[in-house]
Design an enzyme around this catalytic site. Structure first.
Site: not given
Ligand code: PMT
Length: 403
Positions: A209-211
């Site tokens: 995923g990412n932030h």
């Protein structure tokens, strides 16, 4: 709320201490705040605190006994864009309903030409009493907006309905008063927005995923909803909530799911705003069981995800406007210019992690808008709510010039 003038009345109840937080919220949003306190309220919160936080003198009495100066309640009333009374005690509510004016706050209320919003706070039996109900009904009939008291523990030790709404709720309510005045310039337009991250499953318990928090995309959705648009918000996993009669919220997990929803919705949209941080790669294999720890190293083979925005660009019709984002870490403008051309965008919103307070998860962002003629517009660091407004105001001008 920038430069809006809020006249904040404080009457004498224990909830008055929470007003300190409310003033801070108003000030943080850029509002000007002046406060009037009933004499009884200074037993619950010090006028020094109120004056320090509001950055203005506090009005309590009709005249200042040491200087002999008169406090002009009419001037205060005419100065206000909105009057907010928090907490509104049973006593002050009763006097307001009857038009009494034996203190400065009440005299100012009677001189107002603008909207009043009150947040009642009292013990549960007082709140449930037929006279209080009658007084609140009267104020409602007089056009006063009432933020209902909440249920919970009360200063008396009892539990029930009578707690003043939390400062955040009063803030949002006041904000919606200003927003309801916003012209519905996007009425009749359907806006497709992507927001948040995408998660790419490694196995049933893990993902890549990412932030992205989704804040930027959700602020854009809220902004265009306020301006009367119909919105399809295609959102990756976030903690955010949004509901509105004109909103279709589609929750997705992965880039492939996001693509599928975009493909179903893009045709009917007039405007596309792609703020999602889509994972560029996903694990090649979809494993059904949790991968067990065995060797010291684990190699994952990744394959490229579809570029959703690129797909929308290839399908774009003349009447459609397409806006992308570019999240960069270096050479921001050069990379963004390539994305603008390659994805057939009308303009692109550039944010770079080189700028402090910009990009992922923060409540702020710093953007530059870049169009197809290589013209840029640079903005200061602002809250994402303000950034959303800058993007949409630019978009509205763009559409006006196009037609
Ligand atoms: O969600 P927040 O925490 O508020 O953070 C906001 C944000 C930083 C995520 C947002 O401001 C932002 O920059 N979004 C785009 C992030 C990104 O993926 O940028 P990119 O330069 O990699 O992609 C360019 C554009 O193509 C973007 O509009 C993206 O949505 C789109 N894209 C990218 C890859 C892909 N496979 N499909 C796409 O649609």
């Amino acid at each position: 709320m920038r430069n809006k003038r809020i006249l904040l009345g404080i009457s004498g109840g224990i909830a008055a201490y929470k007003v300190a937080f409310l003033i801070r919220l108003f000030k943080k949003a850029g509002a000007e705040v002046k406060c009037i306190m009933t004499p009884a309220s200074s037993d619950f919160i010090s006028p020094l605190v109120v004056s320090t936080l509001s950055e203005n003198p506090v009005a309590i009495e009709f005249w200042n006994k040491s200087t002999g100066e008169w406090t002009n309640h009419v001037d205060l009333a005419l100065w206000a864009d909105v009057f907010v009374l928090a907490p509104a005690t049973a006593n002050t509510i009763s006097k307001m309903a009857q038009g009494q004016c034996d203190n400065l706050l009440l005299a100012t209320f009677l001189s107002l030409k603008t909207q009043s919003i009150i947040a009642p706070a009292m013990d549960l039996d007082m709140y449930a009493h037929s006279t209080t109900k009658r007084n609140l009904e009267q104020l409602k009939a007089d056009g006063v907006s009432i933020i209902p008291a909440e249920e919970g523990p009360l200063a008396s030790g009892l539990i029930g309905t009578g707690r003043m709404a939390e400062p955040e709720i009063i803030f949002d309510f006041t904000m919606s008063f200003f927003e309801s005045k916003e012209p519905k310039v996007l009425q009749g337009k359907r806006v497709l927005i992507t927001a948040g991250p995408t998660y790419e499953s490694i196995d049933p318990v893990r993902f890549i995923g990412n932030h992205s928090s989704g804040k930027m995309g959700y602020e854009i959705a809220e902004n265009v909803l306020r301006k009367g648009a119909e919105v399809v918000l295609i959102s990756g996993p976030t903690k955010l909530h949004l509901s509105h009669p004109n909103l279709k919220l589609i929750s997705v997990f992965s880039a492939e799911e996001m693509l599928q929803s975009v493909q179903e919705e893009w045709n009917a949209a007039h405007i596309g705003i792609f703020a999602a941080a889509v994972a560029d790669y996903r694990p090649m294999e979809k494993v059904d069981q949790k991968i067990k720890k065995s060797d010291d190293a684990l190699t994952l083979q990744l394959v490229k995800n579809p570029d959703i925005l690129h797909w929308a660009g290839t399908q774009k019709e003349k009447h459609q406007t397409l806006i992308g984002f570019a999240l960069e870490t270096n050479d921001a403008m050069a990379h963004a210019a390539q994305k603008l051309q390659k994805k057939n965008l009308d303009f692109i919103v550039v944010n770079t992690l080189e700028d402090e307070g910009a990009g992922f998860s923060t409540d702020t962002n710093k953007i530059t808008l870049l169009d197809r003629n290589n013209k840029t517009q640079v903005f200061e660091l602002k809250t994402k709510r303000e950034v959303a407004n800058d993007i949409i105001e630019y978009l509205i001008t763009f559409i006006e010039q196009k037609s």
